[in-house]
Design a protein around this motif. Structure first.
Motif, PDB file in Angstrom:
ATOM      1  N   PHE A  16      -3.972 -13.356   6.036  1.00 43.31           N
ATOM      2  CA  PHE A  16      -4.093 -13.628   7.461  1.00 43.31           C
ATOM      3  C   PHE A  16      -2.699 -13.635   8.087  1.00 43.31           C
ATOM      4  CE2 PHE A  16      -7.781 -15.307   5.340  1.00 43.31           C
ATOM      5  CZ  PHE A  16      -8.837 -14.936   6.165  1.00 43.31           C
ATOM      6  N   THR A  17      -2.641 -13.769   9.401  1.00 37.57           N
ATOM      7  CA  THR A  17      -1.371 -13.598  10.107  1.00 37.57           C
ATOM      8  C   THR A  17      -0.901 -14.907  10.736  1.00 37.57           C
ATOM      9  OG1 THR A  17      -1.851 -11.277  10.529  1.00 37.57           O
ATOM     10  CG2 THR A  17      -0.223 -12.310  11.953  1.00 37.57           C
TER      11      THR A  17
ATOM     12  N   ARG B 208       0.548  -4.911  14.022  1.00 34.22           N
ATOM     13  CA  ARG B 208       1.741  -4.451  14.734  1.00 34.22           C
ATOM     14  C   ARG B 208       2.232  -5.491  15.726  1.00 34.22           C
ATOM     15  NH1 ARG B 208       5.428  -4.108  17.038  1.00 34.22           N
ATOM     16  NH2 ARG B 208       6.687  -2.339  17.734  1.00 34.22           N
ATOM     17  N   LEU B 209       1.322  -6.331  16.197  1.00 43.41           N
ATOM     18  CA  LEU B 209       1.666  -7.417  17.113  1.00 43.41           C
ATOM     19  C   LEU B 209       0.617  -8.501  16.916  1.00 43.41           C
ATOM     20  CD1 LEU B 209       3.964  -7.652  19.254  1.00 43.41           C
ATOM     21  CD2 LEU B 209       2.254  -7.075  20.997  1.00 43.41           C
TER      22      LEU B 209
ATOM     23  N   ALA C 293       7.391  -6.751  15.868  1.00 41.48           N
ATOM     24  CA  ALA C 293       6.189  -7.305  15.245  1.00 41.48           C
ATOM     25  C   ALA C 293       6.212  -8.826  15.167  1.00 41.48           C
ATOM     26  CB  ALA C 293       6.013  -6.716  13.847  1.00 41.48           C
ATOM     27  N   ASP C 294       7.394  -9.442  15.190  1.00 35.96           N
ATOM     28  CA  ASP C 294       7.476 -10.900  15.103  1.00 35.96           C
ATOM     29  C   ASP C 294       7.610 -11.561  16.476  1.00 35.96           C
ATOM     30  OD1 ASP C 294      10.041 -10.088  15.693  1.00 35.96           O
ATOM     31  OD2 ASP C 294      11.009 -11.282  14.133  1.00 35.96           O
ATOM     32  N   SER C 295       7.385 -10.798  17.547  1.00 38.59           N
ATOM     33  CA  SER C 295       7.554 -11.320  18.897  1.00 38.59           C
ATOM     34  C   SER C 295       6.399 -12.237  19.294  1.00 38.59           C
ATOM     35  CB  SER C 295       7.651 -10.165  19.895  1.00 38.59           C
ATOM     36  OG  SER C 295       7.674 -10.650  21.229  1.00 38.59           O
ATOM     37  N   LYS C 296       6.717 -13.254  20.079  1.00 36.41           N
ATOM     38  CA  LYS C 296       5.701 -14.082  20.718  1.00 36.41           C
ATOM     39  C   LYS C 296       5.577 -13.769  22.205  1.00 36.41           C
ATOM     40  CE  LYS C 296       5.235 -18.274  17.944  1.00 36.41           C
ATOM     41  NZ  LYS C 296       5.253 -19.745  17.993  1.00 36.41           N
TER      42      LYS C 296
ATOM     43  N   LYS D 223       7.262 -16.045   9.307  1.00 37.71           N
ATOM     44  CA  LYS D 223       7.541 -16.012  10.737  1.00 37.71           C
ATOM     45  C   LYS D 223       6.333 -15.430  11.451  1.00 37.71           C
ATOM     46  CE  LYS D 223      10.039 -11.613  10.233  1.00 37.71           C
ATOM     47  NZ  LYS D 223      11.339 -10.917  10.459  1.00 37.71           N
ATOM     48  N   THR D 224       6.336 -15.488  12.760  1.00 36.72           N
ATOM     49  CA  THR D 224       5.241 -14.904  13.524  1.00 36.72           C
ATOM     50  C   THR D 224       5.054 -13.447  13.116  1.00 36.72           C
ATOM     51  OG1 THR D 224       5.664 -16.356  15.404  1.00 36.72           O
ATOM     52  CG2 THR D 224       4.419 -14.332  15.842  1.00 36.72           C
ATOM     53  N   GLY D 225       3.823 -13.093  12.793  1.00 39.30           N
ATOM     54  CA  GLY D 225       3.525 -11.731  12.341  1.00 39.30           C
ATOM     55  C   GLY D 225       3.495 -11.568  10.842  1.00 39.30           C
ATOM     56  N   SER D 226       4.034 -12.558  10.090  1.00 36.28           N
ATOM     57  CA  SER D 226       3.950 -12.518   8.630  1.00 36.28           C
ATOM     58  C   SER D 226       2.506 -12.755   8.201  1.00 36.28           C
ATOM     59  CB  SER D 226       4.825 -13.601   8.005  1.00 36.28           C
ATOM     60  OG  SER D 226       6.178 -13.430   8.308  1.00 36.28           O
TER      61      SER D 226
END
Length: 441
Positions: free
Chosen positions: A280-281, A321-322, A379-382, A295-298
């Protein structure tokens, strides 16, 4: 050379769809006889919006035919078609088909002559006449689709090869462990050649081509200008992270909803597993105190062990991808005509307090040097998206069921054929509504 040929074909289709055959209508400041918005909302300063329809029954999906008429799938009711007057407001409405089983999937071939719609178990096609506003010759294209907690069967036609239809089926439960095997026919997106459908339809589980699996509930599917598929996923509920016997509630902010690149439906990836029901992400990394590398997106696993842990997802599961905050429930997405932005309706959460979602997101995209499209954000952007229209107080929204809420529940989304007006619906059972939006000059 093959890529150039493919791109030229898709570009030609897009050009045809936005050419002289696409009628234009003015943007209405108001529409006579249409009730005021049922629920308060906020609107980005760069946009304007007008409510153009009310009193519909769960308007779940919106599409447009080549003459500019709006077709609406009203869940548990059927399909209606709406024409526009010179003022840009709806001036006539007609029921095309009554079928209480229809609940989400609705798509037209690029030539506007074949319409597809789906129930929980079946995908049908009809011959559509945009001038006479009629459907004839119902055929079964896909049958024997399994049932579960996710009842929608998103059905979309490839703009590059209109014989190909994509059908998405979600998981049968929050945790549907058998779906690790794509042959079970759940948590999956499959491709079928409608021109070769047997008389009684394809059997969903045993026929067709797997485009992608390991997708818990990929309700939102859209094609970019290259004819490649992007899906937005509803991820899991009520998660607890268990490490060395210690369990921590992480469900408020994890797992993230996902934006997945599913690729070309004519050439599926060989590594087309997207993680469910194992990987899961992450949306909020601070909830994972045992693994500070996330991190976000991991991607992560709920109960890491010596056999399979967070790192095991790398190279096995295709990551999103996001990503987006948990429980916002994306259910429809669509690109603007130039592929500069992807728009997503977030239906809103029930498994989170305070609630979140209940808005339409704009996700900026760009075309890379390789000719492919992707989000501009990492990909790790919020912050890879923005809210263009949404509920005024989403945190106070109470949504005890899929269509019952104290706020609107944005559902359908579609650009008109001219690419000038963006239409969205709310399928809240208290008031089925449709709004038209336009960017300010």
């Amino acid at each position: 050379m093959r890529w150039l040929t493919t791109f030229s074909a898709v570009a030609a289709l897009a050009s045809q769809a936005l050419s002289q055959d696409a009628p234009t209508f003015p943007f209405p400041a108001s529409c006579s006889g249409v009730a005021a918005a049922r629920y308060p909302y906020t609107l980005d300063a760069g946009w304007e919006a007008t409510k153009i329809a009310s009193g519909l029954r769960q308007p779940r999906t919106i599409i447009f035919d080549n003459l500019g008429h709006m077709l609406v799938l009203q869940a548990t009711s059927g399909i209606s078609v709406h024409t526009f007057g010179a003022d840009g407001c709806i001036n006539s409405t007609k029921t095309l088909v009554q079928n209480s089983g229809l609940n989400h999937g609705l798509s037209l071939t690029p030539d506007g002559k074949t319409l597809y719609a789906s129930s929980q178990t079946t995908v049908w096609s009809w011959t559509y006449d945009a001038t006479a506003l009629t459907l004839t010759g119902q055929k079964t294209i896909v049958a024997s689709i399994g049932q579960g907690i996710h009842s929608t069967r998103t059905t979309v036609v490839s703009p590059k090869n209109p014989n190909l239809i994509l059908v998405s089926v979600g998981a049968a439960a929050n945790w549907d462990n058998p779906t690790i095997d794509p042959s079970v026919g759940r948590a999956i997106v499959k491709v079928f050649d409608a021109s070769k459908a047997p008389s009684n339809g394809y059997s969903f589980n045993s026929q067709g081509t797997v485009l992608a699996y390991g997708l818990r509930n990929e309700v939102a599917l859209a094609f970019d200008p290259n004819g490649h598929v992007w899906g937005a996923e509803n991820s899991g509920d009520d998660f607890r992270r268990t490490v060395n016997g210690q369990s921590t509630d992480i469900h408020i902010d994890n797992p993230a909803e996902e934006l997945n690149y599913l690729g070309d439906p004519e050439k599926p990836f060989t590594d087309n597993w997207y993680g469910y029901p194992t990987c899961f992400t992450v949306w909020e990394p601070s909830n994972f105190r045992d693994n500070t590398a996330l991190k976000t997106g991991s991607q992560f696993v709920v109960s890491p062990n010596t056999t399979f842990n967070d790192a095991s997802c790398d190279g096995k599961s295709r990551p999103p991808r996001l990503s987006f905050p948990a429980h916002m429930a994306p259910i429809t997405n669509g690109f603007d005509p130039k592929g500069e932005n992807l728009y997503i309706t977030f239906h809103g959460s029930w498994d989170r307090q305070p609630a979140q979602g209940y808005f339409v997101a704009e996700v900026p995209f760009q075309k890379g040097a390789d000719g492919n499209y992707e989000p501009t954000a990492a990909a790790d952007s919020k912050t890879g998206y923005k809210n263009i229209i949404g509920s005024q107080n989403p945190g106070g929204c109470n949504s005890p069921s899929l269509t019952t809420s104290s706020c609107w529940r944005v559902a359908g989304l579609s650009w008109d054929q001219a690419g000038e007006r963006l239409f969205i619906s709310s399928d809240n059972s208290a008031q089925g509504e449709i709004f038209v939006l336009r960017k300010k000059a």
